[in-house]
Structures are given as structure tokens and as C-alpha cells.
Design a protein around this motif. Sequence first.
Motif, PDB file in Angstrom:
ATOM      1  N   LEU A 173      61.439  69.969  40.166  1.00 40.50           N
ATOM      2  CA  LEU A 173      60.026  69.673  39.915  1.00 40.50           C
ATOM      3  C   LEU A 173      59.838  69.155  38.490  1.00 40.50           C
ATOM      4  O   LEU A 173      59.054  68.232  38.245  1.00 40.50           O
ATOM      5  N   PRO A 176      62.787  65.523  38.198  1.00 39.49           N
ATOM      6  CA  PRO A 176      62.965  64.983  39.556  1.00 39.49           C
ATOM      7  C   PRO A 176      64.095  63.964  39.688  1.00 39.49           C
ATOM      8  O   PRO A 176      64.566  63.713  40.798  1.00 39.49           O
ATOM      9  N   SER A 332      58.520  65.992  30.963  1.00 35.81           N
ATOM     10  CA  SER A 332      57.082  65.839  31.171  1.00 35.81           C
ATOM     11  C   SER A 332      56.553  66.978  32.043  1.00 35.81           C
ATOM     12  O   SER A 332      57.152  67.330  33.064  1.00 35.81           O
ATOM     13  N   ALA A 334      53.276  66.842  32.982  1.00 32.49           N
ATOM     14  CA  ALA A 334      52.017  66.298  33.503  1.00 32.49           C
ATOM     15  C   ALA A 334      51.915  66.416  35.018  1.00 32.49           C
ATOM     16  O   ALA A 334      50.828  66.642  35.560  1.00 32.49           O
ATOM     17  N   ASN A 335      53.035  66.272  35.713  1.00 31.68           N
ATOM     18  CA  ASN A 335      52.996  66.245  37.178  1.00 31.68           C
ATOM     19  C   ASN A 335      53.446  67.553  37.824  1.00 31.68           C
ATOM     20  O   ASN A 335      53.691  67.591  39.034  1.00 31.68           O
ATOM     21  N   LEU A 336      53.569  68.606  37.035  1.00 30.50           N
ATOM     22  CA  LEU A 336      53.971  69.888  37.608  1.00 30.50           C
ATOM     23  C   LEU A 336      52.835  70.462  38.451  1.00 30.50           C
ATOM     24  O   LEU A 336      51.663  70.373  38.074  1.00 30.50           O
ATOM     25  N   PRO A 337      53.147  71.065  39.596  1.00 32.19           N
ATOM     26  CA  PRO A 337      52.090  71.647  40.442  1.00 32.19           C
ATOM     27  C   PRO A 337      51.438  72.852  39.777  1.00 32.19           C
ATOM     28  O   PRO A 337      51.970  73.432  38.822  1.00 32.19           O
ATOM     29  N   ASP A 338      50.294  73.244  40.303  1.00 35.07           N
ATOM     30  CA  ASP A 338      49.525  74.349  39.718  1.00 35.07           C
ATOM     31  C   ASP A 338      50.266  75.676  39.772  1.00 35.07           C
ATOM     32  O   ASP A 338      49.971  76.588  38.989  1.00 35.07           O
TER      33      ASP A 338
END
Length: 375
Positions: A173, A176, A332, A334-338
Motif C-alpha cells: 500500500l 505499490p 508518499s 497521500a494515497n494510503l487508505p483511511d
Amino acid sequence: MPHSTRITCQWPFLLMIAVVLRFFGTAGATAADQSTLDPSANHRILIISSFHFSHQWSQDIIRVIRRKLASDLNGCTIDYLELNAVRNSLEEINERFQAHLPSIHDGKYDCIVAILDDAIKLLCKYHKAIPPSVPLVVYSNHSIVEQLRAVHANSTGISGQIDLGKNIELGLLALPDSQEVLVIVDPADASAELSRSLRQSIAAFSNCRVRVANGGSFSYLELLEMSRRLPPKSFVILGFYRDYSRDGYGSMVDFARNFFAECPRPCLVPTNLSLTNGSLGGVTSKGTSNGEMLAEMTLQAIKNGRADKIRIAKEHTNFVIDIAVAKRFNVSIANLPDKVLLVNKTHSLWQTNRTEIILLTLTTLFLSVLTGCLI
């Protein structure tokens, strides 16, 4: 007068009814009290720790249990058995446990609490010496609570959710584009089971090569060299590693801290002990949370005398990423899930000193206006 006479005549009858009701009410209350925990009883508990008592994660669990029992049990006595399975041989571990067997066999303890699998395996091995009436409350990080209940029905505990596959999932995650993952484990039975489980799920990571290295076959420097030979887009998972003393380290945390500092690739861990020590993160649980659950189970087991009625709990784990380490490796977030918990988040000067900045600004403005009026 007749009215008064009638009341006088009924008074003994009413008094008799009140006495009877009082008697049955007292008897009912006594029966109810007997079914609850007697706060004046001198309960005795044995806590068996697989690791040494300076092991931080075990300390967190024991500290919470002690605090809970101290507040809810009056006169509770706790005996401790430190197996120190990392440094002691199997023979030494057995000797330490056998020294307590007479007391266990004689029913000296109202409850036995075991932390981690080395202690649980001893309870399984010597289950015939444990009276069926003694409840066992345990924490296993490799889901062997059910095995204990199979040989000693009066038991319960927390089934750990340590999963190296989930750590790979977290790594992918955050990274990637990773081409390879190096998973380092030790030769202990628990790690061997984790490795077997991981190999069964490797197919799910088809776009990334997963390599499992038995740390017992390599020195610290050799493991470090393996990490240096990894492709640029890769990461390391440092699993359970008990052979740290072979390289002169006093604890797993010290070993991990140095490894993270020298490893050129980001590392993840399956235990929160090594979080904030240089690892990128991991899928971990907290010792304090497990301690609270074990303490409540222990109280219920002592209260009811039975642990088999207490449901075996699943451990709650968190996906954690250390922002400071992420910045070091240009990862980064920024795109990690909650579901990913971010720790070591840095705050701006405004965020950390908002109140002081506002007060200073207002004071400066006030003084400026006041000065202007006086000129």
C-alpha cells in the motif's frame, strides 16, 4: 375509637409480615452476594511470562493486569514466573515451570495467566497436573488458545492476529511499485508456523517477489548485506528474531533499531515494540490493549470460577505508518487508505503554537496602537 382499635389489632399481623419479608429478602441478598466476587477474599494469581520481565510488550500487559486487579480485588496476591525463553534452554524453562507445579497441582491459584506461546505450551504439556477447577487465561500471538482449551476446558484468552502477509499488504500500500520483499524470521517454532502460513499466501502477491530468510542461518552483517542487494524498489519485514544475543545485542529492540538505521530499504515489523525506532510501520497490536482484555477475562474467571464460558477473543491490530520514516525514504502517504494509522506526524509552527502566536500578535497590535496614541 373503633378505627384506632382496628389498626391496633392488625399491627402485630403487619409486623409479622414485615419480619417474614425481611427474612426472605436478606436470604435472597445473601445468595446474590455469594454469586458475586467476594472483595475480602485473598485471591492468588500466577502470571507466567514467556519472555523476561524487562520485555516492554510483556511489561505493558502485566502493568495493566496489576492495576486492574489492584482496583477490583482486595487482597489479591500475584506470583510471577519468568521463563525468559529467549535466553534459556528448553531444559531450563521446564525446570522453572516444574518448580511451580506442586503449588499449581494443589490448587493454590485462583487463576493462571500465561503470556505468549512458550508459557502456553508448558500449560498444554503439563495439563494433567492442573486441576480442572483452575481457570487459565492466556495470550497467544499464534492462535494456540484453542489447543489449550482442547486439553484444559477451563481456559480462554486472546488469539493473536500476527500475520506477515498483512505486513506485506501494508508495504505494498505504501510502496505499490515494489519488486521484492525480504521477510526475516528466526528458527523458533512460532516463526516457522508464520513462515509456512506466509508461503501459502505468497500467490496473492503475484507482482512482487517474496523471499523468506531464516535469520538463524545468518549473522547480523549477512542479513544487512542481503538487504543491500535488494532492488531499489523493495522493502524488508523484520519478523520475530530471537537470535539477537548471538550478535551481542541485549534485546530485540536494540537489534532492530540498529538494523533499521543501517538498512538501505524501508522496514516493517509485526510488533509495536519496534515502531518509532526507525521502522516504516507495520500491522501491530498494543500490549496495553491486550492487558486490558486479559485483566477483564481474569476477573470474570475468578468471579465465576470458569473460563470456558468466556469467549476466546480475536486480537485487534492496526495498520501503522511512521510519517517521519516515510519522509526519509520518500514514501508518499497521500494515497494510503483511511485504515492506515499515521504516527509521528509533524506539525507546523502555527499548529503547535497557535494560541501563543495569536496572543503575541494581539499584544503587538495593542502596543502599536497605544504607542501611536501617545505620540
